[in-house]
Design a protein around this motif. Structure first.
Motif, PDB file in Angstrom:
ATOM      1  N   GLY A 167      93.382   9.773 -12.038  1.00  0.00           N
ATOM      2  CA  GLY A 167      92.529  10.290 -10.981  1.00  0.00           C
ATOM      3  C   GLY A 167      93.094  11.466 -10.221  1.00  0.00           C
ATOM      4  O   GLY A 167      92.416  12.001  -9.331  1.00  0.00           O
ATOM      5  N   LYS A 168      94.303  11.898 -10.551  1.00  0.00           N
ATOM      6  CA  LYS A 168      94.898  13.045  -9.864  1.00  0.00           C
ATOM      7  C   LYS A 168      94.282  14.369 -10.325  1.00  0.00           C
ATOM      8  O   LYS A 168      94.415  15.392  -9.661  1.00  0.00           O
ATOM      9  N   THR A 169      93.625  14.341 -11.466  1.00  0.00           N
ATOM     10  CA  THR A 169      92.939  15.518 -11.991  1.00  0.00           C
ATOM     11  C   THR A 169      91.516  15.112 -12.361  1.00  0.00           C
ATOM     12  O   THR A 169      91.302  14.027 -12.910  1.00  0.00           O
ATOM     13  N   ALA A 170      90.555  15.960 -12.051  1.00  0.00           N
ATOM     14  CA  ALA A 170      89.164  15.673 -12.382  1.00  0.00           C
ATOM     15  C   ALA A 170      88.489  16.938 -12.884  1.00  0.00           C
ATOM     16  O   ALA A 170      88.750  18.041 -12.379  1.00  0.00           O
ATOM     17  N   LEU A 171      87.633  16.757 -13.879  1.00  0.00           N
ATOM     18  CA  LEU A 171      86.882  17.873 -14.463  1.00  0.00           C
ATOM     19  C   LEU A 171      85.401  17.524 -14.448  1.00  0.00           C
ATOM     20  O   LEU A 171      85.018  16.397 -14.772  1.00  0.00           O
ATOM     21  N   MET A 172      84.567  18.506 -14.074  1.00  0.00           N
ATOM     22  CA  MET A 172      83.119  18.350 -14.126  1.00  0.00           C
ATOM     23  C   MET A 172      82.556  19.487 -14.969  1.00  0.00           C
ATOM     24  O   MET A 172      82.904  20.651 -14.744  1.00  0.00           O
ATOM     25  N   ALA A 173      81.672  19.170 -15.916  1.00  0.00           N
ATOM     26  CA  ALA A 173      81.075  20.184 -16.770  1.00  0.00           C
ATOM     27  C   ALA A 173      79.621  19.831 -17.030  1.00  0.00           C
ATOM     28  O   ALA A 173      79.307  18.697 -17.397  1.00  0.00           O
ATOM     29  N   GLY A 174      78.742  20.813 -16.813  1.00  0.00           N
ATOM     30  CA  GLY A 174      77.313  20.601 -17.011  1.00  0.00           C
ATOM     31  C   GLY A 174      76.531  21.285 -15.914  1.00  0.00           C
ATOM     32  O   GLY A 174      76.926  22.355 -15.430  1.00  0.00           O
ATOM     33  N   TYR A 175      75.428  20.674 -15.506  1.00  0.00           N
ATOM     34  CA  TYR A 175      74.617  21.224 -14.418  1.00  0.00           C
ATOM     35  C   TYR A 175      75.208  20.754 -13.084  1.00  0.00           C
ATOM     36  O   TYR A 175      75.130  19.571 -12.740  1.00  0.00           O
ATOM     37  N   LEU A 176      75.778  21.680 -12.340  1.00  0.00           N
ATOM     38  CA  LEU A 176      76.517  21.362 -11.119  1.00  0.00           C
ATOM     39  C   LEU A 176      75.790  21.855  -9.874  1.00  0.00           C
ATOM     40  O   LEU A 176      75.076  22.862  -9.904  1.00  0.00           O
ATOM     41  N   ASP A 177      76.015  21.159  -8.781  1.00  0.00           N
ATOM     42  CA  ASP A 177      75.698  21.649  -7.441  1.00  0.00           C
ATOM     43  C   ASP A 177      77.027  22.114  -6.851  1.00  0.00           C
ATOM     44  O   ASP A 177      77.889  21.307  -6.536  1.00  0.00           O
ATOM     45  N   THR A 178      77.202  23.430  -6.726  1.00  0.00           N
ATOM     46  CA  THR A 178      78.512  23.951  -6.332  1.00  0.00           C
ATOM     47  C   THR A 178      78.926  23.505  -4.932  1.00  0.00           C
ATOM     48  O   THR A 178      80.123  23.451  -4.632  1.00  0.00           O
ATOM     49  N   SER A 179      77.963  23.156  -4.075  1.00  0.00           N
ATOM     50  CA  SER A 179      78.330  22.686  -2.735  1.00  0.00           C
ATOM     51  C   SER A 179      78.981  21.312  -2.772  1.00  0.00           C
ATOM     52  O   SER A 179      79.507  20.844  -1.759  1.00  0.00           O
ATOM     53  N   ASP A 180      78.973  20.658  -3.945  1.00  0.00           N
ATOM     54  CA  ASP A 180      79.680  19.380  -4.084  1.00  0.00           C
ATOM     55  C   ASP A 180      81.196  19.557  -4.096  1.00  0.00           C
ATOM     56  O   ASP A 180      81.934  18.609  -3.833  1.00  0.00           O
ATOM     57  N   TYR A 181      81.671  20.765  -4.444  1.00  0.00           N
ATOM     58  CA  TYR A 181      83.124  20.944  -4.537  1.00  0.00           C
ATOM     59  C   TYR A 181      83.644  22.187  -3.833  1.00  0.00           C
ATOM     60  O   TYR A 181      84.854  22.380  -3.716  1.00  0.00           O
ATOM     61  N   VAL A 182      82.781  23.050  -3.323  1.00  0.00           N
ATOM     62  CA  VAL A 182      83.201  24.280  -2.653  1.00  0.00           C
ATOM     63  C   VAL A 182      83.209  24.072  -1.139  1.00  0.00           C
ATOM     64  O   VAL A 182      82.197  23.680  -0.548  1.00  0.00           O
ATOM     65  N   ASP A 183      84.357  24.322  -0.497  1.00  0.00           N
ATOM     66  CA  ASP A 183      84.452  24.335   0.968  1.00  0.00           C
ATOM     67  C   ASP A 183      83.854  23.082   1.613  1.00  0.00           C
ATOM     68  O   ASP A 183      83.099  23.164   2.574  1.00  0.00           O
ATOM     69  N   THR A 184      84.201  21.912   1.120  1.00  0.00           N
ATOM     70  CA  THR A 184      83.604  20.685   1.633  1.00  0.00           C
ATOM     71  C   THR A 184      84.376  20.151   2.837  1.00  0.00           C
ATOM     72  O   THR A 184      85.551  20.413   3.026  1.00  0.00           O
ATOM     73  N   TYR A 185      83.656  19.381   3.638  1.00  0.00           N
ATOM     74  CA  TYR A 185      84.267  18.581   4.707  1.00  0.00           C
ATOM     75  C   TYR A 185      83.293  17.471   5.051  1.00  0.00           C
ATOM     76  O   TYR A 185      82.180  17.408   4.514  1.00  0.00           O
ATOM     77  N   ALA A 186      83.669  16.568   5.943  1.00  0.00           N
ATOM     78  CA  ALA A 186      82.955  15.304   6.097  1.00  0.00           C
ATOM     79  C   ALA A 186      81.522  15.447   6.589  1.00  0.00           C
ATOM     80  O   ALA A 186      80.681  14.600   6.279  1.00  0.00           O
ATOM     81  N   LEU A 187      81.195  16.491   7.349  1.00  0.00           N
ATOM     82  CA  LEU A 187      79.869  16.616   7.955  1.00  0.00           C
ATOM     83  C   LEU A 187      79.027  17.696   7.301  1.00  0.00           C
ATOM     84  O   LEU A 187      78.039  18.147   7.861  1.00  0.00           O
ATOM     85  N   ALA A 188      79.404  18.114   6.078  1.00  0.00           N
ATOM     86  CA  ALA A 188      78.719  19.231   5.427  1.00  0.00           C
ATOM     87  C   ALA A 188      77.368  18.846   4.845  1.00  0.00           C
ATOM     88  O   ALA A 188      76.535  19.722   4.600  1.00  0.00           O
ATOM     89  N   SER A 189      77.127  17.566   4.587  1.00  0.00           N
ATOM     90  CA  SER A 189      75.900  17.173   3.900  1.00  0.00           C
ATOM     91  C   SER A 189      74.668  17.376   4.773  1.00  0.00           C
ATOM     92  O   SER A 189      74.584  16.839   5.890  1.00  0.00           O
ATOM     93  N   PRO A 190      73.654  18.112   4.298  1.00  0.00           N
ATOM     94  CA  PRO A 190      72.420  18.283   5.072  1.00  0.00           C
ATOM     95  C   PRO A 190      71.579  17.018   5.113  1.00  0.00           C
ATOM     96  O   PRO A 190      70.599  16.956   5.854  1.00  0.00           O
TER      97      PRO A 190
END
Length: 418
Positions: A167-190
């Protein structure tokens, strides 16, 4: 009067909608977050801590398949819209999402399929996403409720997620929502946090592409505290036309690329106790250009958040951008989250934002004063196991293209889960 109309509008929206999905954020519910924001499918499902129905328990325990459904409505009402602009806006979103772990169940290097499909519909002439400045509304250069549009059916996620190194490394490939991994923090979800984009991913200073686009992202813990996340995705992809992504990605080669370097107290608290810098670039010649069709955009964003007590999390976020994609050339946000206020699953957020409108956008709209001030206060409360209500209030000073000097925006977000 506006508030009364808004309450009636929300009630009508819920009456005609489906009833579905999950509970709200609690700071203790995100062990093994694995490089994802609170809005990722895995974390949205994990956050549903209520007693599952037996068929769902059986799916999870016997087949490693977890499903979620929800329906959400957002209604907004402004005290002083720009001249000729609408004073009300509302929309609803139905979401069906899930994850199916298929490999590495015994080794700990789990691999599986993640998906999310949505249907977004407006209940007023102008959806919240367009309510600020795209359509006659507030005259505010920004976005309130950017996920609440009139787009119809869309694909937000369909990707393979693979863990390595326990679990120290993770890869995602396919149709992505970039806000899932870019500049995230706890209150970012709309869906559960702030509604204004200034307090969400990018603070308005990142030129984000559409959701549901072909891409690849990798996260890796360098040691117990430092990590990196890098990604590349199709900048011309469209969530309502996912199959077109193969043509745009491999023929047009217009990319949205990011690199993040950060520190966290531990991987389990990667988006609560966290400091990071995010570098981003988006090629020109996409539908995300504001005024200059061929000009690219790039910038740097920063974020810092810490729990100073078990419940209180202050944060500072912002960014600098150049080019023709991000709404703001400069953005600075200061705020605080209070988790477990009044009840275990309830939380409160308050933040203020100072922004400087993108120079190209300002020229196109004839902006004479490019400085805007925005504040938002919300309270997310769970009413039993299936319903959340989130009243919020925003004050916008000097909306850049409005005939009014300021406005108050009153909002109510409702979420029904299954």
């Amino acid at each position: 009067m506006n508030t009364m109309r808004l309450a009636v509008l929300i009630g009508g929206c819920l009456a005609c909608g489906s009833l579905f999905s999950v509970a709200s954020f609690a700071s203790t519910s995100y062990a093994s977050t694995s490089f994802g924001s609170p809005n990722t499918v895995d974390n949205t499902i994990k956050d549903n801590t209520r007693k599952k129905e037996s068929w769902r328990e059986n799916l999870a325990s016997e087949h490693n398949l977890t499903l979620g459904l929800d329906y959400q409505v957002l209604g907004l009402s402004a005290s002083s819209p720009t001249e000729g602009g609408d004073d009300n806006s509302a929309a609803g979103v139905a979401r069906f999402y899930g994850s199916w772990n298929l490999t590495g169940l015994e080794s700990g290097n789990v691999g599986g399929l993640v998906w999310k499909v949505e249907h977004r519909q407006a209940y007023t002439d102008t959806a919240p996403k367009s309510y600020s400045f795209i359509e006659p509304g507030l005259g505010y250069i920004g976005m309130i409720g950017p996920t609440y549009s009139d787009q119809g059916g869309r694909l937000t996620n369909l990707y393979w997620k693979q863990q390595f190194n326990q679990g120290k490394t993770a890869l995602m490939a396919g149709y992505l929502d970039t806000s899932d991994y870019v500049d995230t923090y706890a209150l970012a979800s709309p869906w559960t946090g702030f509604t204004n984009l200034a307090f969400s991913t990018g603070a308005g200073a990142i030129g984000l592409p559409d959701d549901g686009i072909l891409g690849l992202a990798v996260g890796h813990m360098l040691d117990e505290n430092f990590y990196i996340i890098a990604g590349a995705a199709d900048a011309k992809g469209r969530s309502d036309k996912p199959l077109d992504g193969f043509e745009t990605l491999f023929n047009d080669h217009k990319l949205f690329t990011t690199f993040e370097f950060g520190w966290t107290a531990s991987q389990e608290h990667i988006y609560t106790d966290n400091v990071h810098l995010t570098l981003w670039h988006i090629d020109g010649g996409t539908q995300h250009n504001l005024t200059q069709p061929s000009e690219s955009g790039q910038g740097v964003n920063f974020s810092a958040s810490f729990f100073v007590t078990p419940q209180i999390m202050p944060f500072i976020r912002g960014g600098f951008s150049e080019g023709d994609v991000a709404l703001y050339d400069k953005s600075l946000t200061l705020g605080v989250g209070y988790f477990g206020l009044g009840a275990e699953k309830n939380n409160l957020g308050f933040a203020i934002n100072f922004s400087e409108v993108n120079e190209n956008l300002g020229k196109a709209y004839g902006v004479t004063d490019d400085k805007q001030f925005t504040s938002e206060l919300y309270y997310n409360m769970s009413l039993g196991e299936f319903v959340q209500l989130t009243p919020n209030i925003q004050y916008i000073d000097n909306p850049a293209i409005s005939t009014e000097k300021d406005t108050w925006v009153f909002g109510l977000r409702a979420r029904v889960t299954f």
